[in-house]
Design a protein around this motif. Sequence first.
Motif, PDB file in Angstrom:
ATOM      1  N   THR A   1      -2.863   4.125   0.279  1.00 23.43           N
ATOM      2  CA  THR A   1      -2.201   5.018  -0.607  1.00 23.43           C
ATOM      3  C   THR A   1      -0.795   4.993  -0.923  1.00 23.43           C
ATOM      4  OG1 THR A   1      -1.849   6.197   1.303  1.00 23.43           O
ATOM      5  CG2 THR A   1      -3.939   6.759   0.661  1.00 23.43           C
ATOM      6  N   PHE A   2      -0.136   5.660  -1.854  1.00 23.03           N
ATOM      7  CA  PHE A   2       1.166   5.570  -2.096  1.00 23.03           C
ATOM      8  C   PHE A   2       1.954   6.710  -2.189  1.00 23.03           C
ATOM      9  CE2 PHE A   2       1.182   6.554  -6.532  1.00 23.03           C
ATOM     10  CZ  PHE A   2       0.257   6.478  -7.024  1.00 23.03           C
ATOM     11  N   ALA A   3       3.276   6.490  -2.090  1.00 23.19           N
ATOM     12  CA  ALA A   3       4.128   7.944  -1.971  1.00 23.19           C
ATOM     13  C   ALA A   3       5.054   7.675  -3.216  1.00 23.19           C
ATOM     14  CB  ALA A   3       5.092   7.850  -0.954  1.00 23.19           C
TER      15      ALA A   3
ATOM     16  N   ALA B   1       6.064   3.840  -3.360  1.00 22.01           N
ATOM     17  CA  ALA B   1       6.043   2.673  -2.318  1.00 22.01           C
ATOM     18  C   ALA B   1       4.360   2.996  -1.633  1.00 22.01           C
ATOM     19  CB  ALA B   1       6.769   3.174  -0.724  1.00 22.01           C
ATOM     20  N   PHE B   2       3.801   1.931  -1.624  1.00 22.36           N
ATOM     21  CA  PHE B   2       2.381   1.686  -1.083  1.00 22.36           C
ATOM     22  C   PHE B   2       2.449   1.773   0.384  1.00 22.36           C
ATOM     23  CE2 PHE B   2       0.942   1.053  -5.403  1.00 22.36           C
ATOM     24  CZ  PHE B   2      -0.190   1.467  -5.448  1.00 22.36           C
ATOM     25  N   HIS B   3       1.446   2.265   0.990  1.00 26.58           N
ATOM     26  CA  HIS B   3       1.177   2.523   2.222  1.00 26.58           C
ATOM     27  C   HIS B   3       0.646   1.024   3.046  1.00 26.58           C
ATOM     28  CE1 HIS B   3      -0.419   3.304   6.322  1.00 26.58           C
ATOM     29  NE2 HIS B   3       0.620   4.381   6.522  1.00 26.58           N
TER      30      HIS B   3
ATOM     31  N   GLU C   1      -2.239  10.927   8.406  1.00 22.30           N
ATOM     32  CA  GLU C   1      -1.414  11.620   7.326  1.00 22.30           C
ATOM     33  C   GLU C   1      -1.585  10.938   5.936  1.00 22.30           C
ATOM     34  OE1 GLU C   1       2.265  13.098   8.769  1.00 22.30           O
ATOM     35  OE2 GLU C   1       3.015  13.602   6.880  1.00 22.30           O
ATOM     36  N   ALA C   2      -1.483   9.558   5.975  1.00 25.66           N
ATOM     37  CA  ALA C   2      -1.599   8.963   4.799  1.00 25.66           C
ATOM     38  C   ALA C   2      -2.929   8.191   4.389  1.00 25.66           C
ATOM     39  CB  ALA C   2      -0.310   8.079   4.788  1.00 25.66           C
TER      40      ALA C   2
END
Lengths: 338, 351
Positions: B269-271, B262-264, B344-345
């Motif tokens: 950024t992505f998770a 998943a992209f922010h 954080e992200a």
Amino acid sequence: MGKKKRGHPDVEDLLGRPWCYYCERDFEDLKLLISHQKAKHFKCDRCGKRLNTAGGLSVHMNQVHKENLTSVENALPNRQGLDIEIFGMEGVPEEIIQQHNQRIIQNFYTAQAERQAATGNPPRGLSGDQGPTKKIKYESPEELKKRLAEHRARVKAGGGIPAPAAAPVDGLSPAQGNPPFPPPQQAFPYPPPGVPAYPPAATGTYPPSVSPPPGGSFPPLPARPTVGGPTQPPGGAPPYFYNGAAATADELVANAARQGGGGGGGGGVRGDDIDQLIRMAEAGIKPARTGEEAREGGVQAEKKKKGSRMVYADTEVSPEERMAGLARYRWVGEGVVA
Amino acid sequence: MAPATQFEVAQPPNDAISAVVFAPDAPRRLLVSSWDKNLYLYEVAEGGEEASLVKTYEHRAPVLDVCFGANQDEAFTAGMDRQVKRIDLATGEQTVLSKHSEPVRCVVYSAQHSLLISASWDSTLHIHNTSAPALPILTIPLPGKPHALAASPSKLVVAMTARLVHIYDLPTLSTALATQPPTPPQPWQQRESSLKFLTRAVSCMPSDAGYATSSIEGRVAVEWFEDSAASQARKYAFKCHRQAAPEDEGGGDVVYPVNALAFHPVYGTFASGGGDGTVALWDAEAKRRMRQYQRFPESVAALAFSGDGKYLAVGVCPGFETGMEDYTGEGRTKVFIRELGETEAKGKGSK
């Protein structure tokens, strides 16, 4: 194979890296070290100002915050003192440098030995099959029992505990690689008394400098079970250890003789005839070696396969499709779609 | 720094999770689709550290995917019963939009183009124009079974078996749908996945620049849409979601599938979430891992950032492993919501 070169640096590279007196961390270059020191050891905990030296921080604390600095932050227990003025690599006492280098060398050889033991690869700079053969991990219960029995017999007879098996057999002797720095002897005078420092990095993981045996006579080897094969008949020919390229002419002769001797007399056949020797070397040794390599290659490929295990390994059907096939989730409502 | 907190959603689904998704314009509204044949609507409490179940929507068969539609009360589901459905979240009314001949694996909605795209194991895409429901559905045949689907503002990425990746241009799809009779357009680009193994998840960059894919073999690849050599040279892949196996099992790595990406929406950024039960945050630009969160009790099945990027929803349930004859996510399925700290992200940007 276009295999990537592993990023294992040389000892020289490691020794050349600048490192921090306070925490023994090493860095790519001096700039990084200095910024590390400013951030970790010379930073004011009141206002965050980063000073260049411990002395500078002490003066800053005194003048700005009216406090006395007693120790350097984040430093090793014996390195907290303010009496030594450190900036980058400057000001580090000579004996501390010596200690650090000792530690680096020791760690390097320990790591190298571990790597070799783990991968079965020869030391760098040595060609192909000279290196240690892969440690065999598996022993069947019978073999274990047999080994235990042998061990008991030995202890009973000789009263001594046999030498650790690992060292000479695995050929980890650092002397082989002709390193520029001699590996430290087992007990070296570090850390200095009263200084709680690093645990002596895994003492004795590499052998206390074993010199290669002269002229092919092997050091006494403890009984090591041969996996899957018949045990060497006692007496007669020396146990055949394929040691790759023969190190000495004598060994070459012996190898050739063994190869040529076939099932027969083994050590008895000493080739005096040079022609025969050459023939043997051509006909006998080379194929033998490639065979050996092939076998080793097979073992390694097998190991690689074992190396990583995929939790889900189906490359065609997705987990969802598998789940969809389970009775629990299957859709039967409509049958054939109208 | 604002505190980062994490909490568990009350009344999680009773079986494995197939997807989690936040409403784009209502960052506290969360939909979770499950193999227990239900769609769950949760609402994160204002300022509180809890989320409660608002409503469930029962289906005939397991729900394999869900996405929000044009507003926070509209959702679309992909069903094992081969149907693509529109769900009115306020009234609970369900409308069948189209039927595939095999279970429907994914649905994705493009708000910019009012297009709903569904991908089914019958190797077709169905394109619906939700703003003109009278228009017939456009069916696009695919060369393989689709396994993952994602849309960026202008592109649609379909990842299929045999490492096939097709990228469609959404405006082209939109015009193709409007022409009479609708003719299936060619993909804008056809690629081979940079990953050697079966694709598990796809997610597009909100910046419309590229996308990330992940495979069953603990690897994530980041690629760019632009077809220039310079742009293609930027693509890369890396290993993740692996664990060293204990020495007595022969050493090496245990390699987990990367189930979710998943992209922010704000920072780009992505998770990634893997079968090892961990979620990691990556900076695609700087090629760095920013964070790895504490291990969740089970495999991570689905991930979603909220529209404002403040929350990260993590759906966990037992992972399906090779050779499993029997599977159930019962009692072990959970949904966690992490309230992210302000930075954080946020990536550091490329060096």
